[in-house]
Design a protein around this motif. Sequence first.
Motif, PDB file in Angstrom:
ATOM      1  N   LEU A   1      -9.507 -16.848  -0.427  1.00  0.00           N
ATOM      2  CA  LEU A   1     -10.557 -15.663  -0.821  1.00  0.00           C
ATOM      3  C   LEU A   1     -10.262 -15.038  -1.818  1.00  0.00           C
ATOM      4  N   GLY A   2      -8.990 -15.001  -2.437  1.00  0.00           N
ATOM      5  CA  GLY A   2      -8.863 -14.383  -3.623  1.00  0.00           C
ATOM      6  C   GLY A   2      -9.266 -12.880  -3.791  1.00  0.00           C
ATOM      7  N   GLU A   3      -9.374 -12.041  -2.899  1.00  0.00           N
ATOM      8  CA  GLU A   3      -9.762 -10.845  -2.935  1.00  0.00           C
ATOM      9  C   GLU A   3      -8.661  -9.700  -1.995  1.00  0.00           C
ATOM     10  N   SER A   4      -8.119  -9.069  -2.965  1.00  0.00           N
ATOM     11  CA  SER A   4      -7.149  -8.201  -2.527  1.00  0.00           C
ATOM     12  C   SER A   4      -7.440  -7.116  -1.716  1.00  0.00           C
ATOM     13  N   GLU A   5      -8.782  -6.763  -2.072  1.00  0.00           N
ATOM     14  CA  GLU A   5      -9.480  -5.349  -1.315  1.00  0.00           C
ATOM     15  C   GLU A   5      -9.549  -5.941   0.077  1.00  0.00           C
ATOM     16  N   ALA A   6     -10.219  -7.240   0.194  1.00  0.00           N
ATOM     17  CA  ALA A   6     -10.314  -7.665   1.681  1.00  0.00           C
ATOM     18  C   ALA A   6      -9.148  -7.680   2.284  1.00  0.00           C
ATOM     19  N   TYR A   7      -7.976  -8.276   1.792  1.00  0.00           N
ATOM     20  CA  TYR A   7      -6.804  -8.571   2.423  1.00  0.00           C
ATOM     21  C   TYR A   7      -6.211  -7.057   2.863  1.00  0.00           C
ATOM     22  N   SER A   8      -6.460  -5.978   1.869  1.00  0.00           N
ATOM     23  CA  SER A   8      -5.973  -4.799   2.267  1.00  0.00           C
ATOM     24  C   SER A   8      -6.509  -4.242   3.705  1.00  0.00           C
ATOM     25  N   LYS A   9      -7.809  -4.399   3.590  1.00  0.00           N
ATOM     26  CA  LYS A   9      -8.678  -3.978   4.641  1.00  0.00           C
ATOM     27  C   LYS A   9      -8.411  -4.687   5.962  1.00  0.00           C
TER      28      LYS A   9
ATOM     29  N   GLU B   1       0.051 -10.745  -3.855  1.00  0.00           N
ATOM     30  CA  GLU B   1       1.168 -11.291  -2.964  1.00  0.00           C
ATOM     31  C   GLU B   1       1.666 -10.701  -1.875  1.00  0.00           C
ATOM     32  N   GLU B   2       1.933  -9.253  -1.949  1.00  0.00           N
ATOM     33  CA  GLU B   2       2.553  -8.528  -0.909  1.00  0.00           C
ATOM     34  C   GLU B   2       1.376  -8.520   0.392  1.00  0.00           C
ATOM     35  N   ASN B   3       0.225  -8.464   0.053  1.00  0.00           N
ATOM     36  CA  ASN B   3      -0.914  -8.334   0.924  1.00  0.00           C
ATOM     37  C   ASN B   3      -1.061  -9.780   1.708  1.00  0.00           C
ATOM     38  N   VAL B   4      -1.021 -10.713   0.907  1.00  0.00           N
ATOM     39  CA  VAL B   4      -1.192 -12.162   1.519  1.00  0.00           C
ATOM     40  C   VAL B   4      -0.004 -12.211   2.238  1.00  0.00           C
ATOM     41  N   ASN B   5       1.095 -12.081   2.049  1.00  0.00           N
ATOM     42  CA  ASN B   5       2.401 -12.443   2.625  1.00  0.00           C
ATOM     43  C   ASN B   5       2.443 -11.458   4.001  1.00  0.00           C
ATOM     44  N   ALA B   6       1.842 -10.356   3.781  1.00  0.00           N
ATOM     45  CA  ALA B   6       1.983  -9.474   5.081  1.00  0.00           C
ATOM     46  C   ALA B   6       0.956  -9.926   6.204  1.00  0.00           C
ATOM     47  N   LEU B   7      -0.330 -10.404   5.610  1.00  0.00           N
ATOM     48  CA  LEU B   7      -1.334 -10.786   6.388  1.00  0.00           C
ATOM     49  C   LEU B   7      -0.550 -12.124   7.162  1.00  0.00           C
ATOM     50  N   ASP B   8      -0.083 -12.976   6.381  1.00  0.00           N
ATOM     51  CA  ASP B   8       0.409 -14.293   6.842  1.00  0.00           C
ATOM     52  C   ASP B   8       1.342 -13.988   8.004  1.00  0.00           C
TER      53      ASP B   8
ATOM     54  N   THR C   1       7.570  -6.668  10.956  1.00  0.00           N
ATOM     55  CA  THR C   1       7.585  -5.585  10.013  1.00  0.00           C
ATOM     56  C   THR C   1       7.342  -6.207   8.680  1.00  0.00           C
ATOM     57  N   VAL C   2       6.191  -5.761   7.922  1.00  0.00           N
ATOM     58  CA  VAL C   2       5.726  -6.114   6.540  1.00  0.00           C
ATOM     59  C   VAL C   2       6.085  -4.942   5.749  1.00  0.00           C
ATOM     60  N   PHE C   3       6.311  -5.432   4.695  1.00  0.00           N
ATOM     61  CA  PHE C   3       6.469  -4.345   3.179  1.00  0.00           C
ATOM     62  C   PHE C   3       5.341  -4.848   2.359  1.00  0.00           C
ATOM     63  N   VAL C   4       4.565  -3.590   1.812  1.00  0.00           N
ATOM     64  CA  VAL C   4       3.699  -3.734   1.049  1.00  0.00           C
ATOM     65  C   VAL C   4       3.739  -2.312   0.012  1.00  0.00           C
ATOM     66  N   ALA C   5       3.808  -2.414  -1.198  1.00  0.00           N
ATOM     67  CA  ALA C   5       3.959  -1.455  -2.073  1.00  0.00           C
ATOM     68  C   ALA C   5       5.209  -0.657  -1.792  1.00  0.00           C
TER      69      ALA C   5
END
Length: 127
Positions: free
Chosen positions: A60-68, A90-97, A19-23
């Motif tokens: 990568l440093g691109e939040s849009e790429a992470y969210s996709k 950070e939420e997106n990176v942590n969720a991807l990780d 379970t990941v949390f974003v926004a």
Amino acid sequence: MNQGAKIVTESIIGSDFRTVFVAGKAYTVYPPTIHKLAGAISHLSGVQEADNLKEVLLSLGESEAYSKALSWLIAGDENLSEELAKGTYEENVNALDEALSMIDSKVFLKAVSLARNVSLLAAKPRS
């Protein structure tokens, strides 16, 4: 119980998820299929080589790429990407990780590297 048996039994009974949390919203991520992984990698193929998965994601440093990419891992398409983009970097990176922790990071890093090499080959004109 050995690790292999644990992985198989968790997969059979459906308890192998994260379970990941974003926004402020919770999303359930199951181990990625080849289809989901390929979709996610298509957005992460611009990452630089690094020693571990977290460094790869941060390169990568691109939040849009992470969210996709995260949308692909959660839903199998980009339908959630706008919603996930409302989360912090950070939420997106942590969720991807967290989502990618369900596969061997060496396999993921190799797949990203191969995707980048294929894109470079496709972009180079033949002489």
